[in-house]
Design a protein around this motif. Structure first.
Motif, PDB file in Angstrom:
ATOM      1  N   LEU A   1       0.837  -1.208   0.000  1.00  0.00           N
ATOM      2  CA  LEU A   1       0.000   0.000   0.000  1.00  0.00           C
ATOM      3  C   LEU A   1       0.869   1.254   0.000  1.00  0.00           C
ATOM      4  O   LEU A   1       0.628   2.186  -0.770  1.00  0.00           O
ATOM      5  CB  LEU A   1      -0.922  -0.008   1.226  1.00  0.00           C
ATOM      6  CG  LEU A   1      -1.801   1.234   1.414  1.00  0.00           C
ATOM      7  CD1 LEU A   1      -2.878   1.287   0.343  1.00  0.00           C
ATOM      8  CD2 LEU A   1      -2.428   1.218   2.808  1.00  0.00           C
ATOM      9  N   ASN A   2       1.909   1.243   0.810  1.00  0.00           N
ATOM     10  CA  ASN A   2       2.796   2.397   0.854  1.00  0.00           C
ATOM     11  C   ASN A   2       3.593   2.536  -0.447  1.00  0.00           C
ATOM     12  O   ASN A   2       3.732   3.636  -0.981  1.00  0.00           O
ATOM     13  CB  ASN A   2       3.749   2.332   2.049  1.00  0.00           C
ATOM     14  CG  ASN A   2       4.527   3.617   2.215  1.00  0.00           C
ATOM     15  OD1 ASN A   2       3.979   4.705   2.111  1.00  0.00           O
ATOM     16  ND2 ASN A   2       5.809   3.494   2.461  1.00  0.00           N
ATOM     17  N   ALA A   3       4.100   1.421  -0.960  1.00  0.00           N
ATOM     18  CA  ALA A   3       4.931   1.464  -2.178  1.00  0.00           C
ATOM     19  C   ALA A   3       4.127   1.885  -3.406  1.00  0.00           C
ATOM     20  O   ALA A   3       4.635   2.630  -4.251  1.00  0.00           O
ATOM     21  CB  ALA A   3       5.570   0.096  -2.419  1.00  0.00           C
TER      22      ALA A   3
ATOM     23  N   PRO B   1       7.658   8.593   2.656  1.00  0.00           N
ATOM     24  CA  PRO B   1       9.102   8.363   2.700  1.00  0.00           C
ATOM     25  C   PRO B   1       9.518   7.562   3.937  1.00  0.00           C
ATOM     26  O   PRO B   1      10.411   7.944   4.680  1.00  0.00           O
ATOM     27  CB  PRO B   1       9.674   9.784   2.719  1.00  0.00           C
ATOM     28  CG  PRO B   1       8.618  10.588   3.390  1.00  0.00           C
ATOM     29  CD  PRO B   1       7.309   9.968   2.986  1.00  0.00           C
ATOM     30  N   LEU B   2       8.838   6.451   4.148  1.00  0.00           N
ATOM     31  CA  LEU B   2       9.096   5.564   5.285  1.00  0.00           C
ATOM     32  C   LEU B   2       9.095   4.129   4.780  1.00  0.00           C
ATOM     33  O   LEU B   2       8.532   3.836   3.727  1.00  0.00           O
ATOM     34  CB  LEU B   2       8.011   5.729   6.348  1.00  0.00           C
ATOM     35  CG  LEU B   2       7.860   7.106   6.985  1.00  0.00           C
ATOM     36  CD1 LEU B   2       6.581   7.183   7.790  1.00  0.00           C
ATOM     37  CD2 LEU B   2       9.072   7.433   7.851  1.00  0.00           C
ATOM     38  N   TYR B   3       9.674   3.238   5.561  1.00  0.00           N
ATOM     39  CA  TYR B   3       9.642   1.820   5.198  1.00  0.00           C
ATOM     40  C   TYR B   3       8.273   1.207   5.497  1.00  0.00           C
ATOM     41  O   TYR B   3       7.733   0.470   4.692  1.00  0.00           O
ATOM     42  CB  TYR B   3      10.704   1.032   5.971  1.00  0.00           C
ATOM     43  CG  TYR B   3      12.108   1.363   5.592  1.00  0.00           C
ATOM     44  CD1 TYR B   3      12.587   1.111   4.313  1.00  0.00           C
ATOM     45  CD2 TYR B   3      12.978   1.915   6.528  1.00  0.00           C
ATOM     46  CE1 TYR B   3      13.890   1.404   3.959  1.00  0.00           C
ATOM     47  CE2 TYR B   3      14.284   2.202   6.181  1.00  0.00           C
ATOM     48  CZ  TYR B   3      14.735   1.950   4.906  1.00  0.00           C
ATOM     49  OH  TYR B   3      16.018   2.234   4.573  1.00  0.00           O
ATOM     50  N   LEU B   4       7.738   1.460   6.678  1.00  0.00           N
ATOM     51  CA  LEU B   4       6.487   0.871   7.155  1.00  0.00           C
ATOM     52  C   LEU B   4       6.506  -0.649   7.009  1.00  0.00           C
ATOM     53  O   LEU B   4       5.500  -1.275   6.693  1.00  0.00           O
ATOM     54  CB  LEU B   4       5.276   1.466   6.429  1.00  0.00           C
ATOM     55  CG  LEU B   4       5.063   2.968   6.605  1.00  0.00           C
ATOM     56  CD1 LEU B   4       3.825   3.416   5.842  1.00  0.00           C
ATOM     57  CD2 LEU B   4       4.945   3.349   8.068  1.00  0.00           C
ATOM     58  N   ASP B   5       7.674  -1.237   7.268  1.00  0.00           N
ATOM     59  CA  ASP B   5       7.854  -2.668   7.042  1.00  0.00           C
ATOM     60  C   ASP B   5       7.981  -3.491   8.319  1.00  0.00           C
ATOM     61  O   ASP B   5       8.375  -4.652   8.257  1.00  0.00           O
ATOM     62  CB  ASP B   5       9.075  -2.908   6.171  1.00  0.00           C
ATOM     63  CG  ASP B   5      10.373  -2.471   6.835  1.00  0.00           C
ATOM     64  OD1 ASP B   5      10.322  -1.766   7.863  1.00  0.00           O
ATOM     65  OD2 ASP B   5      11.438  -2.824   6.315  1.00  0.00           O
ATOM     66  N   CYS B   6       7.666  -2.900   9.452  1.00  0.00           N
ATOM     67  CA  CYS B   6       7.738  -3.732  10.659  1.00  0.00           C
ATOM     68  C   CYS B   6       6.624  -3.439  11.659  1.00  0.00           C
ATOM     69  O   CYS B   6       6.724  -3.826  12.817  1.00  0.00           O
ATOM     70  CB  CYS B   6       9.114  -3.664  11.296  1.00  0.00           C
ATOM     71  SG  CYS B   6       9.587  -2.090  11.959  1.00  0.00           S
TER      72      CYS B   6
END
Length: 188
Positions: free
Chosen positions: A28-30, A36-41
């Motif tokens: 969703l973020n990508a 401009p964040l990873y939002l991957d954890c």
């Protein structure tokens, strides 16, 4: 904070379910939000609050769909080390947070996680860049290259450039992960 006694089956289900939700959040973020964040954890943090098994499963299985469906290169799979470190740091927090007031230990959790993940991520990025001509498609590159052009080594630029973004990113992940855990804790 109590340590939940979940059956192994529930821990595994939480891990797999949260890994899918992690992938969905990152996708969703990508593809749409482009923050401009990873939002991957976020979901890895939440799973890790439940149990080490849930956290490890979430951390590992999140990375495989990222490679397949978001077309990241295979060298980016090594960043799963950072996800496993998130699990370790959360589990240490769960065990040790009784020694300090909760808010202080939570701030310390965020600070430590941001620094450790920045160091790990910078080292992994440097190795991938040198050996595989790997480049990230990330806003962090702006920070990394702005430090690098000032004469700082690529390794230290990779580490220093990650700190500001990781601090915000890991603060969001820890807070949302904690809230998800607290909300679901009462229903499990």
């Amino acid at each position: 904070m109590k340590d939940l006694k979940l059956t192994l089956t529930r821990q595994i289900v939480i891990g797999f379910l949260f890994s899918l939700l992690e992938f969905g959040t990152v996708a969703l973020n990508a593809k749409i939000l482009r923050l401009p964040l990873y939002l991957d954890c976020i979901w890895t943090c939440a799973a890790s609050f439940f149990s080490p098994v849930s956290g490890i499963i979430c951390a590992l299985f999140y990375h495989f769909p990222v490679i397949l469906f978001l077309h990241h290169s295979l060298p980016s799979l090594v960043f799963s080390i950072c996800s496993l470190t998130v699990v370790l740091i959360i589990r240490i927090f769960v065990r040790c947070n009784k020694k300090l007031p909760f808010i202080l230990s939570f701030i310390l959790l965020i600070f430590i996680m941001a620094l450790v993940i920045s160091v790990e991520g910078g080292i992994i990025y440097n190795i991938n860049y040198e050996h595989f001509a790997y480049t990230e498609e990330s806003p962090i590159n702006i920070f990394v290259y702005s430090i690098f052009i000032r004469g700082i080594s690529f390794l230290f630029s990779g580490i220093l450039g990650r700190i500001p973004i990781n601090f915000l990113d890991k603060a969001i992940a820890c807070i949302l992960g904690w809230l998800i855990f607290r909300k679901m804790d009462s229903s499990i």
